[in-house]
Motif scaffolding. Structure first.
Motif, PDB file in Angstrom:
ATOM      1  N   VAL A 102       0.834  -1.203   0.000  1.00  0.00           N
ATOM      2  CA  VAL A 102       0.000   0.000   0.000  1.00  0.00           C
ATOM      3  C   VAL A 102       0.868   1.252   0.000  1.00  0.00           C
ATOM      4  O   VAL A 102       0.569   2.234  -0.688  1.00  0.00           O
ATOM      5  CB  VAL A 102      -0.954  -0.008   1.205  1.00  0.00           C
ATOM      6  N   ALA A 103       1.954   1.231   0.765  1.00  0.00           N
ATOM      7  CA  ALA A 103       2.860   2.389   0.806  1.00  0.00           C
ATOM      8  C   ALA A 103       3.408   2.721  -0.574  1.00  0.00           C
ATOM      9  O   ALA A 103       3.678   3.889  -0.882  1.00  0.00           O
ATOM     10  CB  ALA A 103       4.005   2.129   1.775  1.00  0.00           C
ATOM     11  N   LYS A 104       3.555   1.707  -1.428  1.00  0.00           N
ATOM     12  CA  LYS A 104       4.117   1.900  -2.766  1.00  0.00           C
ATOM     13  C   LYS A 104       3.034   2.034  -3.845  1.00  0.00           C
ATOM     14  O   LYS A 104       3.349   2.182  -5.030  1.00  0.00           O
ATOM     15  CB  LYS A 104       5.061   0.757  -3.104  1.00  0.00           C
ATOM     16  N   ALA A 105       1.770   1.976  -3.429  1.00  0.00           N
ATOM     17  CA  ALA A 105       0.678   2.083  -4.399  1.00  0.00           C
ATOM     18  C   ALA A 105       0.491   3.537  -4.830  1.00  0.00           C
ATOM     19  O   ALA A 105       0.914   4.469  -4.141  1.00  0.00           O
ATOM     20  CB  ALA A 105      -0.619   1.547  -3.786  1.00  0.00           C
ATOM     21  N   ARG A 106      -0.163   3.732  -5.973  1.00  0.00           N
ATOM     22  CA  ARG A 106      -0.466   5.083  -6.427  1.00  0.00           C
ATOM     23  C   ARG A 106      -1.409   5.759  -5.440  1.00  0.00           C
ATOM     24  O   ARG A 106      -2.387   5.166  -4.998  1.00  0.00           O
ATOM     25  CB  ARG A 106      -1.124   5.046  -7.808  1.00  0.00           C
ATOM     26  N   PRO A 107      -1.160   7.012  -5.087  1.00  0.00           N
ATOM     27  CA  PRO A 107      -2.018   7.717  -4.125  1.00  0.00           C
ATOM     28  C   PRO A 107      -3.272   8.288  -4.779  1.00  0.00           C
ATOM     29  O   PRO A 107      -3.567   9.478  -4.666  1.00  0.00           O
ATOM     30  CB  PRO A 107      -1.092   8.820  -3.610  1.00  0.00           C
ATOM     31  N   ASP A 108      -4.005   7.419  -5.439  1.00  0.00           N
ATOM     32  CA  ASP A 108      -5.175   7.862  -6.195  1.00  0.00           C
ATOM     33  C   ASP A 108      -6.491   7.550  -5.493  1.00  0.00           C
ATOM     34  O   ASP A 108      -7.571   7.715  -6.070  1.00  0.00           O
ATOM     35  CB  ASP A 108      -5.161   7.225  -7.594  1.00  0.00           C
ATOM     36  N   GLY A 109      -6.413   7.065  -4.252  1.00  0.00           N
ATOM     37  CA  GLY A 109      -7.626   6.768  -3.510  1.00  0.00           C
ATOM     38  C   GLY A 109      -8.264   5.438  -3.853  1.00  0.00           C
ATOM     39  O   GLY A 109      -9.368   5.153  -3.391  1.00  0.00           O
ATOM     40  N   GLN A 110      -7.572   4.633  -4.629  1.00  0.00           N
ATOM     41  CA  GLN A 110      -8.135   3.337  -5.017  1.00  0.00           C
ATOM     42  C   GLN A 110      -7.581   2.196  -4.167  1.00  0.00           C
ATOM     43  O   GLN A 110      -8.101   1.082  -4.224  1.00  0.00           O
ATOM     44  CB  GLN A 110      -7.851   3.048  -6.498  1.00  0.00           C
ATOM     45  N   THR A 111      -6.532   2.445  -3.379  1.00  0.00           N
ATOM     46  CA  THR A 111      -5.910   1.407  -2.552  1.00  0.00           C
ATOM     47  C   THR A 111      -5.779   1.894  -1.120  1.00  0.00           C
ATOM     48  O   THR A 111      -5.291   3.003  -0.870  1.00  0.00           O
ATOM     49  CB  THR A 111      -4.513   1.039  -3.091  1.00  0.00           C
ATOM     50  N   TRP A 112      -6.207   1.051  -0.158  1.00  0.00           N
ATOM     51  CA  TRP A 112      -6.204   1.400   1.261  1.00  0.00           C
ATOM     52  C   TRP A 112      -5.688   0.223   2.066  1.00  0.00           C
ATOM     53  O   TRP A 112      -5.833  -0.933   1.660  1.00  0.00           O
ATOM     54  CB  TRP A 112      -7.612   1.774   1.718  1.00  0.00           C
ATOM     55  N   LEU A 113      -5.120   0.509   3.217  1.00  0.00           N
ATOM     56  CA  LEU A 113      -4.618  -0.520   4.123  1.00  0.00           C
ATOM     57  C   LEU A 113      -5.512  -0.580   5.351  1.00  0.00           C
ATOM     58  O   LEU A 113      -5.719   0.431   6.028  1.00  0.00           O
ATOM     59  CB  LEU A 113      -3.183  -0.192   4.548  1.00  0.00           C
ATOM     60  N   LEU A 114      -6.054  -1.755   5.649  1.00  0.00           N
ATOM     61  CA  LEU A 114      -6.778  -1.967   6.895  1.00  0.00           C
ATOM     62  C   LEU A 114      -5.966  -2.966   7.702  1.00  0.00           C
ATOM     63  O   LEU A 114      -5.866  -4.137   7.338  1.00  0.00           O
ATOM     64  CB  LEU A 114      -8.195  -2.490   6.648  1.00  0.00           C
ATOM     65  N   THR A 115      -5.349  -2.481   8.767  1.00  0.00           N
ATOM     66  CA  THR A 115      -4.374  -3.307   9.472  1.00  0.00           C
ATOM     67  C   THR A 115      -4.658  -3.401  10.953  1.00  0.00           C
ATOM     68  O   THR A 115      -5.657  -2.873  11.458  1.00  0.00           O
ATOM     69  CB  THR A 115      -2.942  -2.776   9.207  1.00  0.00           C
TER      70      THR A 115
END
Length: 346
Positions: A102-115
Motif C-alpha cells: 500500500v505504501a508503494k501504491a499510487r495515491p489515487d484513492g483506489q488502494t487502502w490498508l486496513l491493518t
C-alpha cells in the motif's frame, strides 16, 4: 476550495506539525495533502473519485479479526461510494508485506490498508523496514479495539492464569501459547506476563488469527492469546475456555473472567485495534470522504451490532489526527517491549 487549503496551511502553526494531532507527521506532508486535495474537485470533463474498484489490503491471512472487520465494512463502503470494494489478503512479516504494497501504491484513492495492532511494532521489529511508517502512509481512521484474551481448549488442565503459571514453573519452556504473529501486541503482552512471574512461555506465532484459533480449538497448543473479537465465537460456543482478559475492565460477555490487573498484574493491559491508512500523497478530501464512508458503513445497525456484540469490539471511528496521536503512543509503548526483550521477526 483554494481558500480552505490556505486556511488549513495557516492553521498548522509555526511549529509546522499541523496542531496537537499531528506530532511527528511532517509539515510538508500536510501541505502536500492540502494542495493535492485540489485534484479531488475535478474541473469539468475530469473524472471524479472514486474512478473504479477500490482495493482494501488486509496484511494478514483470511479468518482473522482484521479480515473480518474489512469484510464487514466492504458492503457498506461499496454502497456509500458506488463502486466495487475488494478485500485483498497479503499476509507475511507481521503485516509489513501488505503495508509495503500500500505504501508503494499510487495515491489515487483506489488502494487502502486496513491493518492490526502489529503495525505500530514494525519499526522496532523490522529495523530494515522497506517503508517509513509515518512518511509513506497517511492515517485515515482508527476503527476501534478489543481487549486481548487468553484462552485454551476446555479439556486442558487450566481454570485460570494461576494454573498456567504453575504449569510453566513446573515445566520450564514446556507450556506453549499461540498468537496471531510474532511481535503482535498479544505476543508482547505474554512476554510481559512471563517476566512478571519469572517463567518462560513457548511462543508459537501464526500468520493469521484463523490458523491460530484452529490449532487452539484442536488442542495442538496449550493456549492462545487473541483479541476478544477473534475468540468470541469459539468462547461463546464452548470450544475455548477464557482464562484472562487484558482490558481495563471486564467485558459483559466475559463477566466471570478476571482482568490481568485483578489477577495481580497491575498496569498490564493489551488491546487489539484496527485502523486504516492510505498511501502518502492521497488527497485530503479523498481521505476525508473515505473516512466518512467507512464510519457510516460501520455505524449501520447490523455492522455496529456485529462489531460490538458478536466481536466484543469497541467502536471508535476517529479521524486522521486522533489516529496519528494514537499510533505515536503505540509505537513508543510496544517498541520499548520489543527492544528490551530482543523480540525479532520470524
Amino acid at each position: 476550495m483554494r481558500e480552505r487549503v490556505r486556511e488549513s496551511v495557516a492553521a498548522m502553526g509555526e511549529n509546522g506539525t499541523g496542531g496537537p494531532g499531528m506530532e511527528g507527521w511532517p509539515r510538508r506532508r500536510a501541505l502536500a495533502a492540502g494542495l493535492a486535495g485540489l485534484s479531488a474537485f475535478p474541473a469539468r470533463g475530469q473524472e471524479a473519485w472514486p474512478s473504479g474498484p477500490i482495493r482494501i489490503v488486509v496484511p494478514f491471512a483470511p479468518g482473522g479479526s482484521t479480515d473480518a472487520v474489512a469484510r464487514l465494512a466492504a458492503p457498506g463502503l461499496q454502497q456509500g461510494l458506488g463502486v466495487p470494494v475488494v478485500v485483498e489478503n497479503r499476509s507475511g512479516a507481521a503485516g509489513s508485506l501488505g503495508a509495503d504494497a500500500v505504501a508503494k501504491a499510487r495515491p489515487d484513492g483506489q488502494t487502502w490498508l486496513l491493518t492490526f495492532d502489529s503495525h505500530a511494532v514494525l519499526p522496532a521489529l523490522l529495523p530494515r523496514l522497506p517503508f517509513d511508517l509515518r512518511r509513506d502512509l497517511l492515517p485515515v481512521t482508527l476503527i476501534g479495539g478489543a481487549p486481548y484474551v487468553v484462552a485454551c481448549k476446555p479439556d486442558k488442565p487450566y481454570r485460570g492464569i494461576a494454573d498456567v503459571v504453575s504449569a510453566a514453573k513446573a515445566r520450564p519452556g514446556g507450556v506453549s501459547f499461540a498468537s496471531t504473529g510474532n511481535g503482535t501486541i498479544g505476543h508482547l503482552a505474554m512476554v510481559q506476563l512471563g517476566e512478571r512471574v519469572g517463567v518462560r512461555l513457548q511462543h508459537l506465532p501464526y500468520r493469521g488469527g484463523g490458523l491460530a484459533v484452529n490449532d487452539a480449538v484442536a488442542g495442538h497448543v496449550e493456549m492462545m492469546i487473541g483479541s476478544a473479537a477473534l475468540l468470541a465465537p469459539q468462547v461463546a460456543g464452548g470450544a475455548l475456555r477464557p482464562l484472562l482478559q487484558l482490558g481495563p475492565e471486564r467485558l459483559p460477555a466475559l463477566a466471570e473472567v478476571p482482568t490481568a490487573e485483578e489477577s495481580g498484574f497491575p498496569g498490564l493491559r493489551a488491546e487489539a485495534w484496527w485502523a486504516v491508512f492510505a498511501p502518502a500523497g492521497t488527497s485530503a478530501p479523498v481521505v476525508a470522504r473515505f473516512h466518512e464512508a467507512l464510519s457510516a458503513a460501520l455505524r449501520e445497525e447490523r455492522a455496529a451490532r456485529q462489531m460490538t456484540d458478536a466481536q466484543q469490539a469497541r467502536l471508535v471511528l476517529a479521524g486522521p489526527d486522533e489516529l496519528a496521536r494514537f499510533l505515536d503512543r503505540e509505537i513508543e509503548t510496544w517498541g520499548k517491549v520489543v527492544r528490551e526483550n530482543g523480540v525479532q521477526a520470524d
